[in-house]
Design an enzyme around this catalytic site. Structure first.
Site, mmCIF file in Angstrom:
data_model
loop_
_atom_site.group_PDB
_atom_site.id
_atom_site.type_symbol
_atom_site.label_atom_id
_atom_site.label_comp_id
_atom_site.label_asym_id
_atom_site.label_seq_id
_atom_site.Cartn_x
_atom_site.Cartn_y
_atom_site.Cartn_z
ATOM 1 N N SER A 99 -11.450 -1.141 -0.027
ATOM 2 C CA SER A 99 -10.102 -1.325 0.526
ATOM 3 C C SER A 99 -10.173 -1.810 1.968
ATOM 4 C CB SER A 99 -9.329 -0.009 0.502
ATOM 5 O OG SER A 99 -8.804 0.274 -0.764
ATOM 6 N N ASP B 114 0.843 -1.192 0.000
ATOM 7 C CA ASP B 114 0.000 0.000 0.000
ATOM 8 C C ASP B 114 0.877 1.240 0.000
ATOM 9 O OD1 ASP B 114 -2.280 1.808 0.889
ATOM 10 O OD2 ASP B 114 -3.251 -0.140 0.927
ATOM 11 N N HIS C 287 -3.893 6.209 3.272
ATOM 12 C CA HIS C 287 -4.529 4.936 2.927
ATOM 13 C C HIS C 287 -3.833 3.748 3.566
ATOM 14 C CE1 HIS C 287 -5.797 1.537 0.329
ATOM 15 N NE2 HIS C 287 -6.938 2.193 0.344
#
Length: 422
Positions: A373, A194, A226
């Site tokens: 996600s 990520d 994120h």
């Protein structure tokens, strides 16, 4: 952690813009840069990045010498063989009118991955097709772009004392406290591929075993949103009196930065950065690999996922919310996950909590997120729990044989957990 008045009620009931996310009045010390990814539809159509392409030189993997770094020093196997490979790459580039860039060995696939840039206006598809038929070339492909699939939406028995535990959807839907009486994911290696994770967040301190940056430029100047959010859902520390409890708070995270944050709501990756992170995860024994990104079909990534699965890793990916499919979720053997309420009952898609989820935010804070996600992160954590118990061949239990809503408690019981379940 001291929260704003009524923050628990606010977190449990509504999602608000990111500026209203939960904050600590006593924030953790300044975060130290540590790499990871991001989310939600950022571009309507994933694109090929500029005019660069990837050329895979078919090199026998038995020549690989651990510890060498072909991309940085030219070493990969014996010097004569490394020189021959460099000459082959240079000859191909010269003969085809291309500019030669960096190269990286990928011994898990028996290839050297070389970047070349095609000048002019010739369609890249034609260049790639021509290169793929040359002697010594295993295949060639675009340097694809991927985006993360999350929507930052800073939107009876004793339970853990984490202040936001009651606001976590998994606390009720998955009976998270009961799951932790069966397993915590202790010692299971989970690779979070990520954007940059805040490894010094108070809910992640001690949970991250290794940090690597496979992006290079743009270099991360600070932890990114994120990746930090995904990491927190998977393995935030439990029962520490602050924040949340991860699904697998005993897991050991590999924070592998393969994506970079363009804006707070836009995180992107490319074929090469994802591939380099996957190679590291495979070679270092990751047992669960989380890929909360979507993009176009990619042969290099597909082959590396297959290599990971051959070595026993579970690979989890979020589906594209626009189509209910997408890549890498569509790759063979990948556990594909959608947020509950978004799935259209597509075959093979599992549904997990992913709406209004409190999780970790860079700078020692917490906020609400929503998106596929974060549903994928829940399933990665659950698979880490199942792997600790040991029966990894039995898979997820859900409302349909080919997907549907995940039943976390029954998943662990079928994996061999002792006790009465939830």
């Amino acid at each position: 952690m001291t929260l704003r008045p009524a923050i628990l009620t606010w977190l449990a009931l509504i999602a608000v813009p990111e500026s209203g996310a939960a904050q600590s009045r006593n924030p953790a010390p300044a975060a130290v840069v540590t790499p990871l990814t991001a989310d939600e539809p950022q571009s309507a159509n994933p694109t090929v990045i500029d005019r660069r392409i990837l050329v895979m030189l078919d090199m026998p993997s038995e020549h690989y010498r651990p510890g060498s770094d072909y991309g940085a020093t030219g070493g990969y196997g014996d010097p004569a063989a490394a020189g021959a490979r460099r000459r082959l790459a240079a000859r191909i580039a010269r003969d085809q009118g291309l500019t030669l860039g960096d190269a990286w060995p990928m011994p898990v696939l028996g290839i050297d991955c070389v970047i070349m840039t095609a000048p002019g206006d010739e369609p890249l598809a034609a260049v790639i097709e021509r290169l793929s038929h040359l002697s010594g070339v295993a295949w060639s492909q675009p340097l694809n772009e991927f985006v993360a699939r999350g929507d930052p939406e800073p939107a009876n028995m004793r339970q853990p004392n984490d202040r936001l535990f009651a606001a976590q959807p998994a606390a009720q839907a998955w009976h998270l406290a009961d799951l932790h009486r069966m397993a915590t994911g202790a010692g299971i290696r989970v690779a979070v591929i990520d954007s940059l994770v805040d490894a010094h967040h108070p809910d992640l301190t001690g949970r991250i075993m290794v940090v690597r940056d496979f992006v290079g430029a743009p270099a991360a100047g600070a932890p990114e949103t994120h990746g930090t959010a995904v990491a927190g859902i998977i393995a935030a520390d439990a029962d520490n009196g602050v924040g949340i409890a991860g699904i697998a708070p005993g897991a050991h995270l590999m924070a592998l930065r393969a994506c970079w944050q363009q804006t707070v709501s836009a995180t992107v990756c490319d074929s090469l950065s994802l591939a380099r992170a996957l190679v590291f995860a495979v070679e270092n024994g990751a047992q669960v690999i989380n890929l909360s990104v979507t993009g176009p079909e990619d042969q290099l990534i597909a082959r590396l996922i297959a290599a990971a699965r051959r070595r026993g890793a579970a690979v989890v990916a979020s589906v594209d919310p626009r189509t209910g499919a997408g890549f890498p979720a569509s790759a063979a053997g990948v556990v594909r996950v959608s947020q509950e309420g978004l799935s259209r009952n597509e075959p093979g898609v599992y549904n997990a909590p992913g709406r209004d989820v409190p999780t970790t935010e860079p700078g020692g804070q917490w906020h609400l997120v929503s998106g596929n996600s974060y549903a994928a992160a829940h399933v990665s954590g659950l698979l880490a729990l199942a792997r600790q118990i040991g029966r990894t061949d039995r898979g997820l239990v859900s409302t349909r044989p080919d997907g549907g809503t995940v039943d976390a408690c029954r998943t662990l019981l079928r994996a061999g957990a002792k006790g009465r379940g939830c």
